[in-house]
Design an enzyme around this catalytic site. Sequence first.
Site, PDB file in Angstrom:
ATOM      1  N   ASP A  77     -35.557   1.346  15.341  1.00  0.00           N
ATOM      2  CA  ASP A  77     -34.602   0.762  16.268  1.00  0.00           C
ATOM      3  C   ASP A  77     -35.272   0.289  17.552  1.00  0.00           C
ATOM      4  OD1 ASP A  77     -32.460  -0.047  17.690  1.00  0.00           O
ATOM      5  OD2 ASP A  77     -31.535   1.913  17.908  1.00  0.00           O
ATOM      6  N   ASP A  83     -32.542  -7.907  19.634  1.00  0.00           N
ATOM      7  CA  ASP A  83     -32.078  -6.654  19.058  1.00  0.00           C
ATOM      8  C   ASP A  83     -31.965  -6.750  17.542  1.00  0.00           C
ATOM      9  OD1 ASP A  83     -31.149  -4.050  18.993  1.00  0.00           O
ATOM     10  OD2 ASP A  83     -29.071  -4.710  18.988  1.00  0.00           O
TER      11      ASP A  83
END
Length: 480
Positions: free
Chosen positions: A140, A357
């Site tokens: 992540d 992202d």
Amino acid sequence: MSPLYPYLLLLVFLNVNGFLWVPSVCQESIRLNMIHRHHPKFEKKTGVKAPESPMERLQQLIRLDEKRIEMVFRMREHRRKVAEAVVNMTTTEKQQKRQVLSLPSSVQLQLYSGSYSYTNSYVTTFRVGTPPQRLLLITDTGSALTWANCIHNCSDCSRKHRRRRIFDADKSTSIRSIPCSSEMCQVGLQEFNAYYDYCPKRKSPCWYDMSYSGGTTVIGFFANETVTVKRRNKGHTRIHQVLIGCTDPTGNTDFSEADGIIGLGYSPYSFAYRAAMQLGGKFSYSLMDVLSSRNVSNYIVFGEDNKKMQMQYTELVLGKVGTHYALNVRGISVGGVMLDIPPYVWDVEMGYGAILDSGTSAFALPEMAYRPIVDALKAALEGYPPVTVTGLEYCVIVDNTTTFDESRVPKLVIHFADGATFEPPVKNYVINPGEGGRCLGFMPTPWPADSLIGSFMQQGYLWEFDLINGKLGYALADCT
Ligand SMILES: *[C@@H]1O[C@H](CO)[C@@H](O)[C@H](O)[C@H]1NC(C)=O
Ligand SMILES: *[C@@H]1O[C@H](CO)[C@@H](O)[C@H](O)[C@H]1NC(C)=O
Ligand SMILES: *[C@@H]1O[C@H](CO)[C@@H](O)[C@H](O)[C@H]1NC(C)=O
Ligand SMILES: *[C@@H]1O[C@H](CO)[C@@H](O)[C@H](O)[C@H]1NC(C)=O
Ligand SMILES: *[C@@H]1O[C@H](CO)[C@@H](O)[C@H](O)[C@H]1NC(C)=O
């Protein structure tokens, strides 16, 4: 000890944020595969099936995006509260930094709501400890702490926790817990909600508590651990003193698909930072088109990617928008016309701005940026029958009897403040979920919000994060 070690201390200097930079001179690189939730291997590893039809898969990604957007929103609210509290503090209070952290008592940051188990992010196999234990972790770029479900000091844990995989800290000879009395626990790790006021003995471990709004509680302690990663060529590299959270799996029931997270965000404590610093200051990844072909492999490389390609570069804004990788955007044009978007939407100094992202799929933007973009693009979908995909406003049916005329889609360009431009192919924003349709790949978010440049926009490119020079490189790549 790694043969790299003697080289690590050749150069030491400080970057703008005051982190200690320790670049290495070695050209070695390591590679982790990133398995998307719709990849056949994901099902093999987690037992979680991907939906059958391409449209259902798209729908699932969009539902997950909604959770992700909410999580990023919570993170920015938390940052805003802390920043405000710091402004209100007296000088003495500021010197006692810990005060800052006692203020927002209901902090739900890095791991908001267990919704991590539902993110779009990728999973990878990671080997932690000595001897190495294999774990399946979510990669992540949005969070900085690496943590895993973990047992320690216990004899019957394996019976208590019937998980597929769990990190057994007692079996590792290289784990070193961070003492609660250390500066690292008292100040540095506050970004991860370390307890600074619970320290029964000087050497007791530094504990954290990340209570989720959904009721899930993640409690654990911080430790330095050794991680083993495959080298690009052959053999393995060991990365020492990687900060990991050893999380008690008891309260953490939401989190079922993976065993934890690899923090790739920007922080001196993130795995990305640690690995990049050992391997030349850079990491890069490449994301393939997950919708049209499920069987593609994605990867992340720490160190120099051997591929020599013509890259474009723009400023990578570090340390201004939390642990995210932010970009300094000047504007967006469609069909050669600069859109009328208020400049504050992109203001990284104010903590807004666009972030890359990989945990989001669509391109999520605040309403005042979203509207002009879709208004400029929607004409290209006219003439095709509309279809509903919850969360996406513009979707049409394009079946095997029609052809989609891509030449009707005006070119979208992201213009950066330093003059660089990003000109993605049409398929990165007029999403083709495989057979059956086309959708504008944008989602509106309520202001205030960051703009999240998700994986659709990033697909087909190699992205290189140069943490030493604050540069983002990008180039079209076949990613294999
Ligand atoms: C900071 O001060 C302002 C104005 O006095 C107040 O409205 C705000 O609630 C304070 N913030 C915090 C976090 O104490
Ligand atoms: C495990 O137990 C030992 C001995 O009781 C203690 O010294 C150590 O701090 C404990 N470790 C953790 C992580 O609680
Ligand atoms: C953990 O790693 C950090 C970063 O390398 C280091 O500064 C710290 O001294 C280490 N602490 C322990 C207990 O090993
Ligand atoms: C996916 O790729 C692997 C290796 O490249 C290959 O062995 C396998 O047959 C492929 N599966 C499908 C469904 O295409
Ligand atoms: C088009 O798709 C339909 C169902 O999706 C299928 O029955 C038909 O055979 C397809 N036609 C062609 C020409 O591929």
